[in-house]
Scaffold this active site. Sequence first.
Site, short mmCIF file in Angstrom:
data_model
loop_
_atom_site.label_atom_id
_atom_site.label_comp_id
_atom_site.label_asym_id
_atom_site.label_seq_id
_atom_site.Cartn_x
_atom_site.Cartn_y
_atom_site.Cartn_z
N ARG A 113 48.12 39.42 37.79
CA ARG A 113 47.17 40.53 37.69
C ARG A 113 46.89 41.11 39.07
NH1 ARG A 113 42.95 39.54 41.39
NH2 ARG A 113 41.65 37.77 40.80
N GLU A 212 34.96 43.00 36.23
CA GLU A 212 34.46 42.80 37.61
C GLU A 212 34.91 43.94 38.53
OE1 GLU A 212 34.85 38.82 39.23
OE2 GLU A 212 35.04 39.62 41.24
N ARG A 216 41.53 45.84 35.93
CA ARG A 216 42.30 44.62 36.13
C ARG A 216 43.59 44.84 35.37
NH1 ARG A 216 39.72 39.68 37.95
NH2 ARG A 216 38.36 40.38 39.62
N CYS A 258 34.57 41.81 44.69
CA CYS A 258 34.38 40.51 45.35
C CYS A 258 35.35 40.42 46.53
CB CYS A 258 34.65 39.39 44.36
SG CYS A 258 34.44 37.75 45.09
N THR A 260 36.71 38.08 47.84
CA THR A 260 37.78 37.08 47.70
C THR A 260 39.05 37.73 47.16
OG1 THR A 260 37.15 36.54 45.42
CG2 THR A 260 36.15 35.22 47.17
N ARG A 267 46.62 37.99 41.65
CA ARG A 267 46.68 36.57 41.31
C ARG A 267 47.88 36.40 40.39
NH1 ARG A 267 44.53 31.77 39.03
NH2 ARG A 267 43.99 32.66 37.02
N ARG A 296 43.57 25.70 39.01
CA ARG A 296 42.33 26.03 38.29
C ARG A 296 42.37 25.36 36.93
NH1 ARG A 296 40.80 32.42 38.94
NH2 ARG A 296 40.37 32.38 41.16
N GLU A 301 38.86 30.34 36.04
CA GLU A 301 37.96 30.01 37.15
C GLU A 301 36.82 29.09 36.72
OE1 GLU A 301 36.26 33.57 38.72
OE2 GLU A 301 36.03 32.67 40.70
N1 ARG Z 1 30.44 35.12 43.75
C1 ARG Z 1 31.19 33.99 43.29
C2 ARG Z 1 31.12 32.92 44.35
O1 ARG Z 1 30.81 33.24 45.46
C3 ARG Z 1 32.58 34.41 42.91
C4 ARG Z 1 33.75 33.93 43.71
C5 ARG Z 1 35.11 34.48 43.35
N2 ARG Z 1 35.29 34.78 41.96
C6 ARG Z 1 35.33 35.99 41.46
N3 ARG Z 1 35.48 36.11 40.17
N4 ARG Z 1 35.20 37.03 42.21
O2 ARG Z 1 31.37 31.76 44.07
#
Ligand code: ARG
Length: 343
Positions: A113, A212, A216, A258, A260, A267, A296, A301
């Site tokens: 994704r 999110e 996606r 996010c 990350t 991913r 995972r 997650e």
């Molecule tokens: N805010 C969460 C944390 O800090 C999400 C971390 C990454 N996961 C995500 N779906 N963006 O743990």
Amino acid sequence: MKADQELPFHASSRSKIKQYLTIALYNDLKTLRTPSGYTLDQAITSGIENPDSSIGIYAGDMESYDCFAPVLLPIIEDYHRLNPGWSHKPGLQEAVLPDLDPEQTFIRSSRIRVARNLCGFPFSGNMNPDQRLALEKRVKHLFKNLSEKLSGTYTSFTDLDEKQFNALLEKGLAFRKGDRFMASAGINRDYPLGRGIFISRDNVVRIWVNEEDHLRIIAQSQGGDLAYVFNRLIQIVRALEDKLDFAFDPKKGFLTACPTNIGTAMRAGVHIHLKQLEKKRSLLEAITRAYHLQIRGTDGEKTAVEKAVFDISNARRLDISANTIVKDLHKGLQAIIQAERNL
Ligand code: ARG
């Protein structure tokens, strides 16, 4: 929020936001507002409300990355383990890679994704109902006009009754309201309004709208033919890229809600059944570490591994190209399958 002595992070929290946001930095940044009106207080609410956050900060729009850079950059560099001089590596080219497991002895399914957000809209945590609906309308129109080869159906969740929605969920096609981390960040607001899914005619490509991230884009298939899945993903990404302006920064890559996920925002992973390695977790972990992969749980997650089915995917997504991610995953899986066979 007023901060004199201490920011209200829970004593137990080991989040990166707690680690990097000093009072001085907080006071410097607390009065800033991005063009869509996002503030530092909003960005860190999830990290405050969820002490078990790993990073604990979200972007409310693409400008958040510049506006809150003094705290975001160190978090990004730490989380993504970046070396000095790091930069997004472009590249999304069709790949040729042999199927690792043509008999499907180990690999159940492969899924890749990418997250994409549209310029001109705030990110999910800072959207109002009109903006979510406008974004949905925009992409719905695009989905309708895809070429025959790429075409499929888009379903708004609000058009489904409970039974229809549950049927989609059971097939793994719908997405639920997000977790408590997303809830605190405002990402679940007004759910299911403006949310929906595009599904290609052969079911390989799926696009989540207003989860999110704005989009996606997912390609998924039974078995371990990573190149096939990757190439299908590339085709649809190119078709969308043609018509949409994605939130992008030359250094940070694709920008996401996010931090990350920035960079390739990709991913790539598999569900793999490892009966022997399950009993030798340290060996499995050593191999995944060596190939920059992460493990995972079976349901994604923050879930547990069930019946020895592991979700194994890339750990790196920034300062590395999408093609290298897929190649590394391929190499790592080869090593894992070899180890499983040897046991
Ligand atoms: N805010 C969460 C944390 O800090 C999400 C971390 C990454 N996961 C995500 N779906 N963006 O743990």
